[in-house]
Design an enzyme around this catalytic site. Sequence first.
Site, mmCIF file in Angstrom:
data_model
loop_
_atom_site.group_PDB
_atom_site.id
_atom_site.type_symbol
_atom_site.label_atom_id
_atom_site.label_comp_id
_atom_site.label_asym_id
_atom_site.label_seq_id
_atom_site.Cartn_x
_atom_site.Cartn_y
_atom_site.Cartn_z
ATOM 1 N N ASP A 9 24.856 18.049 -132.107
ATOM 2 C CA ASP A 9 25.229 16.639 -132.083
ATOM 3 C C ASP A 9 24.352 15.845 -131.112
ATOM 4 O OD1 ASP A 9 27.209 16.886 -133.978
ATOM 5 O OD2 ASP A 9 28.842 17.097 -132.530
ATOM 6 N N GLN A 25 22.970 10.566 -122.158
ATOM 7 C CA GLN A 25 21.568 10.958 -122.234
ATOM 8 C C GLN A 25 20.630 9.998 -121.514
ATOM 9 O OE1 GLN A 25 21.016 11.431 -126.504
ATOM 10 N NE2 GLN A 25 21.760 13.537 -126.446
#
Length: 298
Positions: free
Chosen positions: A70, A247
């Site tokens: 993912d 991220q």
Amino acid sequence: MKPFRVVGVIGKRREPDLDLLRDLCAALKALGCEVLVERNPALQGRLEGPLADRQTLAKRCDLVIVVGGDGTLLDAGRALAPALVPLLGVNQGRLGFMVDVAPETMHEQLAAIVGGQCEPEDRLLLSSVVRRGDRVEGETHLAVNDVVVRNHATIRMIEFETWLEDEFISNHRADGVIVSSPTGSTAYALSGGGPLLHPGAQAIALVPICPHTLSDRPIVVGSDRCIRIVIGEDVERVRATATFDGQTSATLAAGDVVEVRRAPFPLRLIHPAGYSYFRILRDKLRWGSGPAAPRGRA
């Protein structure tokens, strides 16, 4: 849907499955597709065929297949969503809520998908900026799953306000807050006690992280209005940050405002025919299944 003729392939940045990528590229070429593989240092000289950057993939590809978990799809989704390039996920990870093609069924599903027999789905995407005084600090950040405001590398709580545009919601003292899309409702927000949101819902969840006040509970709001998180004055002691899909990140100062709204374009996904979101939930969250039988028993 129309058949896909030019197909991009994106693998994991680290430790890509070379055998799976070679198999995928060969299968696509056998189906008559032109294949472009993302330029990746981990693949340089180890994979035949033309390599391209993501800008080229966005311009030329009818479909991009992401091979990984993912996290790999989240990273690709933020880059390619503005071009409305549909993404298909092949699961090289562990859980795989979004990468829903298993390597062992890839061949039989590819022919149908490339031929246009598939289920497209548009997912709500989050767009966020950090305002410092009268100016926007840094760039606009996209997030497929969530925007998280939290303390950084400390056990101290932070203080912040939440607003729905100009309507005040509340003051908070907590480890932080998760602003989650429907897609992200099965990720960090779920661990924080947030609700599951169907991916077709035009809604956003605000989930406090370990709030000081136990009545400070998750709330779901419509996606047509901007969410504003105003950082309190005590932040200088705790180093607050905003992270986007876990991220990318931005450092926050006292008085900064994190604005989160629905992006003007969706994330476009492709699923195999017969895809069911609720089947994914049953499989991944083990709904409706009992405990495994102890060894030695039937």
